[in-house]
Scaffold this motif. Structure first.
Motif, PDB file in Angstrom:
ATOM      1  N   ARG A 196       0.811  -1.209   0.000  1.00 16.90           N
ATOM      2  CA  ARG A 196       0.000   0.000   0.000  1.00 16.90           C
ATOM      3  C   ARG A 196       0.855   1.274   0.000  1.00 16.90           C
ATOM      4  O   ARG A 196       0.660   2.160  -0.822  1.00 16.90           O
ATOM      5  CB  ARG A 196      -0.920  -0.004   1.213  1.00 16.90           C
ATOM      6  CG  ARG A 196      -1.775   1.238   1.331  1.00 16.90           C
ATOM      7  CD  ARG A 196      -2.704   1.145   2.494  1.00 16.90           C
ATOM      8  NE  ARG A 196      -3.510  -0.051   2.295  1.00 16.90           N
ATOM      9  CZ  ARG A 196      -4.372  -0.532   3.157  1.00 16.90           C
ATOM     10  NH1 ARG A 196      -4.565   0.067   4.298  1.00 16.90           N
ATOM     11  NH2 ARG A 196      -5.073  -1.624   2.893  1.00 16.90           N
ATOM     12  N   HIS A 209       2.614   1.903  -3.309  1.00 18.14           N
ATOM     13  CA  HIS A 209       1.701   2.352  -4.369  1.00 18.14           C
ATOM     14  C   HIS A 209       1.278   3.806  -4.154  1.00 18.14           C
ATOM     15  O   HIS A 209       1.169   4.570  -5.110  1.00 18.14           O
ATOM     16  CB  HIS A 209       0.480   1.440  -4.465  1.00 18.14           C
ATOM     17  CG  HIS A 209       0.762   0.171  -5.204  1.00 18.14           C
ATOM     18  ND1 HIS A 209       1.224   0.142  -6.497  1.00 18.14           N
ATOM     19  CD2 HIS A 209       0.656  -1.123  -4.825  1.00 18.14           C
ATOM     20  CE1 HIS A 209       1.381  -1.109  -6.891  1.00 18.14           C
ATOM     21  NE2 HIS A 209       1.051  -1.891  -5.884  1.00 18.14           N
ATOM     22  N   TYR A 210       1.050   4.195  -2.899  1.00 14.09           N
ATOM     23  CA  TYR A 210       0.732   5.602  -2.635  1.00 14.09           C
ATOM     24  C   TYR A 210       1.904   6.492  -3.039  1.00 14.09           C
ATOM     25  O   TYR A 210       1.722   7.547  -3.634  1.00 14.09           O
ATOM     26  CB  TYR A 210       0.397   5.827  -1.163  1.00 14.09           C
ATOM     27  CG  TYR A 210      -0.932   5.263  -0.727  1.00 14.09           C
ATOM     28  CD1 TYR A 210      -2.017   5.187  -1.591  1.00 14.09           C
ATOM     29  CD2 TYR A 210      -1.114   4.801   0.566  1.00 14.09           C
ATOM     30  CE1 TYR A 210      -3.236   4.668  -1.188  1.00 14.09           C
ATOM     31  CE2 TYR A 210      -2.331   4.290   0.986  1.00 14.09           C
ATOM     32  CZ  TYR A 210      -3.394   4.223   0.114  1.00 14.09           C
ATOM     33  OH  TYR A 210      -4.589   3.717   0.516  1.00 14.09           O
ATOM     34  N   SER A 267       2.179   6.810  -6.828  1.00 16.60           N
ATOM     35  CA  SER A 267       1.091   7.669  -7.316  1.00 16.60           C
ATOM     36  C   SER A 267       1.393   9.143  -7.069  1.00 16.60           C
ATOM     37  O   SER A 267       1.206   9.978  -7.956  1.00 16.60           O
ATOM     38  CB  SER A 267      -0.234   7.286  -6.653  1.00 16.60           C
ATOM     39  OG  SER A 267      -0.661   6.031  -7.114  1.00 16.60           O
ATOM     40  N   MET A 307      -5.952  10.263  -7.593  1.00 17.60           N
ATOM     41  CA  MET A 307      -4.767   9.397  -7.757  1.00 17.60           C
ATOM     42  C   MET A 307      -4.578   8.503  -6.542  1.00 17.60           C
ATOM     43  O   MET A 307      -4.336   7.300  -6.676  1.00 17.60           O
ATOM     44  CB  MET A 307      -3.505  10.238  -7.971  1.00 17.60           C
ATOM     45  CG  MET A 307      -3.341  10.826  -9.340  1.00 17.60           C
ATOM     46  SD  MET A 307      -3.002   9.649 -10.658  1.00 17.60           S
ATOM     47  CE  MET A 307      -1.307   9.190 -10.303  1.00 17.60           C
ATOM     48  N   LEU A 308      -4.677   9.084  -5.365  1.00 19.13           N
ATOM     49  CA  LEU A 308      -4.509   8.286  -4.149  1.00 19.13           C
ATOM     50  C   LEU A 308      -5.641   7.275  -3.987  1.00 19.13           C
ATOM     51  O   LEU A 308      -5.416   6.152  -3.535  1.00 19.13           O
ATOM     52  CB  LEU A 308      -4.407   9.186  -2.924  1.00 19.13           C
ATOM     53  CG  LEU A 308      -3.108   9.982  -2.826  1.00 19.13           C
ATOM     54  CD1 LEU A 308      -3.158  10.944  -1.648  1.00 19.13           C
ATOM     55  CD2 LEU A 308      -1.909   9.057  -2.724  1.00 19.13           C
ATOM     56  N   ALA A 342      -4.871   4.337  -6.243  1.00 18.87           N
ATOM     57  CA  ALA A 342      -3.555   3.711  -6.076  1.00 18.87           C
ATOM     58  C   ALA A 342      -3.626   2.206  -5.876  1.00 18.87           C
ATOM     59  O   ALA A 342      -2.729   1.481  -6.304  1.00 18.87           O
ATOM     60  CB  ALA A 342      -2.804   4.361  -4.909  1.00 18.87           C
ATOM     61  N   ARG A 343      -4.682   1.719  -5.270  1.00 20.14           N
ATOM     62  CA  ARG A 343      -4.764   0.284  -4.991  1.00 20.14           C
ATOM     63  C   ARG A 343      -5.883  -0.417  -5.773  1.00 20.14           C
ATOM     64  O   ARG A 343      -6.102  -1.607  -5.587  1.00 20.14           O
ATOM     65  CB  ARG A 343      -4.967   0.090  -3.504  1.00 20.14           C
ATOM     66  CG  ARG A 343      -3.874   0.745  -2.680  1.00 20.14           C
ATOM     67  CD  ARG A 343      -3.018  -0.162  -1.908  1.00 20.14           C
ATOM     68  NE  ARG A 343      -3.794  -1.193  -1.283  1.00 20.14           N
ATOM     69  CZ  ARG A 343      -3.357  -2.441  -1.144  1.00 20.14           C
ATOM     70  NH1 ARG A 343      -2.185  -2.774  -1.548  1.00 20.14           N
ATOM     71  NH2 ARG A 343      -4.120  -3.348  -0.581  1.00 20.14           N
ATOM     72  N   GLY A 385      -3.754   7.092 -12.900  1.00 20.40           N
ATOM     73  CA  GLY A 385      -3.792   6.462 -11.581  1.00 20.40           C
ATOM     74  C   GLY A 385      -3.544   4.972 -11.651  1.00 20.40           C
ATOM     75  O   GLY A 385      -2.822   4.404 -10.824  1.00 20.40           O
ATOM     76  N   ALA A 442       0.098   4.346 -12.718  1.00 18.52           N
ATOM     77  CA  ALA A 442       1.011   4.497 -11.578  1.00 18.52           C
ATOM     78  C   ALA A 442       1.099   3.193 -10.794  1.00 18.52           C
ATOM     79  O   ALA A 442       2.183   2.785 -10.359  1.00 18.52           O
ATOM     80  CB  ALA A 442       0.552   5.634 -10.675  1.00 18.52           C
ATOM     81  N   HIS A 443      -0.025   2.528 -10.621  1.00 14.61           N
ATOM     82  CA  HIS A 443      -0.011   1.235  -9.936  1.00 14.61           C
ATOM     83  C   HIS A 443       0.825   0.223 -10.730  1.00 14.61           C
ATOM     84  O   HIS A 443       1.619  -0.514 -10.154  1.00 14.61           O
ATOM     85  CB  HIS A 443      -1.442   0.710  -9.754  1.00 14.61           C
ATOM     86  CG  HIS A 443      -1.507  -0.575  -8.983  1.00 14.61           C
ATOM     87  ND1 HIS A 443      -1.811  -0.605  -7.645  1.00 14.61           N
ATOM     88  CD2 HIS A 443      -1.287  -1.857  -9.359  1.00 14.61           C
ATOM     89  CE1 HIS A 443      -1.783  -1.860  -7.236  1.00 14.61           C
ATOM     90  NE2 HIS A 443      -1.472  -2.640  -8.267  1.00 14.61           N
TER      91      HIS A 443
END
Length: 162
Positions: free
Chosen positions: A3, A6-7, A10, A37-38, A41-42, A101, A104-105
Motif C-alpha cells: 500500500r 503504491h501511494y 502515485s 490518484m490516491l 492507487a490500490r 492512476g 502508476a499502480h
C-alpha cells in the motif's frame, strides 16, 4: 508493491501533473486530481478479492487503465457544473487522472520481480525491472517518502508561481 509503495508512486507520478494544473490556474482540479490518484492507487489489487480473476491479470493492464479513465472522464464531465468547474477541463482531467492512476499502480508493480503483462490481451509478455521485492519495507517506505516530498515541493512552488 504494498500500500505505502503504491501511494508513493502515485504521488511521485502525479506531482508534475498537479504542478501543471496549479500553473494553469486550476488549484481545485489539482487537489481533486491528487485525491483521485490516491484513491486509485490500490484499485488494480481488487483482483485479490474477486473470485476467478488472477492477481496481476486483467486489472493490471493498459486496457483496464483506459477503462477507468473513460469512466472518470465521464464522471468529471457530468459532475463538473455542480462543483463550479469547467466540464471540459474536469472531463479531460478525470480521463487523464483515471488512466494515469492505474498506470502508476502498474509502474509500482513492474518494479518487482513478478512484474505485469500490461498489454494483455494483445500480448501475454510479462515486464519486470526486478528493482525490489513487493514486500520490501525500505522500498515501500522510501517510495512513500519520496512521493510526499516531491508532491509538497510541487504544491508549494506551483502555488507560489501559479
Amino acid at each position: 508493491m504494498y500500500r505505502s509503495g503504491h501511494y508513493g508512486v502515485s504521488l511521485l507520478l502525479y506531482a508534475p501533473v498537479g504542478f501543471a494544473l496549479l500553473l494553469a490556474g486550476y488549484p481545485a482540479v489539482a487537489l481533486l486530481g491528487g485525491a483521485a490518484m490516491l484513491s486509485l492507487a490500490r484499485l488494480p489489487d481488487v483482483d485479490l478479492r474477486v473470485p476467478f480473476v488472477e492477481h496481476r491479470g486483467p486489472t493490471h493492464t493498459l486496457v483496464f487503465a483506459l477503462l477507468v479513465g473513460a469512466v472518470l472522464g465521464g464522471a468529471g464531465y457530468v459532475t463538473a457544473p455542480e462543483l463550479g468547474l469547467d466540464p471540459r477541463v474536469a472531463g479531460v482531467v478525470g480521463a487523464v487522472v483515471g488512466t494515469y492512476g492505474i498506470v502508476a499502480h502498474l509502474v509500482g508493480d513492474v518494479l518487482t520481480p513478478a512484474g505485469i503483462a500490461p498489454f494483455w490481451p494483445v500480448s501475454p509478455r510479462n515486464y519486470s525491472l526486478s528493482v525490489t521485492r513487493a514486500d520490501s519495507t525500505v522500498a515501500n517506505t522510501g517510495l512513500l517518502a519520496l512521493g510526499v516530498l516531491v508532491t509538497v515541493v510541487a504544491a508549494v512552488v506551483g502555488g507560489r508561481i501559479g
